[in-house]
Design an enzyme around this catalytic site. Structure first.
Site, PDB file in Angstrom:
ATOM      1  N   CYS A  16       0.854  -1.182   0.000  1.00 22.74           N
ATOM      2  CA  CYS A  16       0.000   0.000   0.000  1.00 22.74           C
ATOM      3  C   CYS A  16       0.893   1.237   0.000  1.00 22.74           C
ATOM      4  O   CYS A  16       1.934   1.240   0.658  1.00 22.74           O
ATOM      5  CB  CYS A  16      -0.902  -0.014   1.234  1.00 22.74           C
ATOM      6  N   HIS A  64      -9.372  -4.379  -0.793  1.00 23.83           N
ATOM      7  CA  HIS A  64      -8.353  -3.583  -0.102  1.00 23.83           C
ATOM      8  C   HIS A  64      -8.836  -2.139   0.076  1.00 23.83           C
ATOM      9  O   HIS A  64      -8.738  -1.579   1.174  1.00 23.83           O
ATOM     10  CB  HIS A  64      -7.047  -3.622  -0.913  1.00 23.83           C
ATOM     11  N   GLU A  65      -9.362  -1.545  -0.992  1.00 25.18           N
ATOM     12  CA  GLU A  65      -9.777  -0.143  -0.932  1.00 25.18           C
ATOM     13  C   GLU A  65     -11.030   0.057  -0.071  1.00 25.18           C
ATOM     14  O   GLU A  65     -11.136   1.049   0.648  1.00 25.18           O
ATOM     15  CB  GLU A  65      -9.985   0.421  -2.336  1.00 25.18           C
ATOM     16  N   HIS A  85      -9.953   0.240   3.379  1.00 23.93           N
ATOM     17  CA  HIS A  85      -9.491   1.591   3.686  1.00 23.93           C
ATOM     18  C   HIS A  85     -10.656   2.470   4.130  1.00 23.93           C
ATOM     19  O   HIS A  85     -10.557   3.184   5.139  1.00 23.93           O
ATOM     20  CB  HIS A  85      -8.841   2.233   2.453  1.00 23.93           C
TER      21      HIS A  85
END
Length: 137
Positions: free
Chosen positions: A86, A127-128, A131
């Site tokens: 990242c 993954h995003e 976040h």
């Protein structure tokens, strides 16, 4: 406008809020910032540029998809282990991801879309979205 990548763990660990049409410029800034970092990045969330809104951009083959308020509404396929990097931290970290995800989101015009993604694109989306939920790998 290209924005600076944030690495402040306090900011990154906060849950993002619902994006509205007034947040369109954040989406544009996120697209610009991803394009400027394409050589080392395949996805970004708005908190990575310091904005706590549910907005992500994901590289899908040659396209870049902008998603406002993405939600995973279904997972399928195997749950697998992988290492992810990242821009917001050094090195890679182990995590688990599903092979396929069905995502409900709003596109650049805030039109609701539902689409299933697989393989690397599904991994990037997971993954995003993490976040946006303040989850750091």
């Amino acid at each position: 406008m290209i924005k600076e990548i944030i690495s402040d763990q306090f900011i990154l660990s906060q849950v993002s809020s619902h994006a509205t049409i007034e947040d369109q410029q954040v989406g544009i800034d996120l697209l610009d910032t991803l394009k400027a970092n394409e050589y080392r990045c395949v996805g970004m969330a708005a908190n990575m540029i310091g904005v706590l809104k549910n907005i992500i951009v994901v590289k899908d083959a040659q396209d870049i998809i902008l998603m406002y308020n993405p939600q995973i509404i279904k997972t399928s396929g195997a749950l697998y282990f992988c290492e992810e990097g990242c821009l917001s931290h050094q090195g890679t970290k182990p995590t688990q991801r599903y092979e396929k995800v069905k995502v409900k989101y709003q596109d650049k015009n805030f039109k609701v879309k539902i689409k299933t993604f697989s393989s690397l694109t599904a991994q990037i989306i997971q993954h995003e979205i993490d976040h946006c939920q303040g989850i750091l790998i």
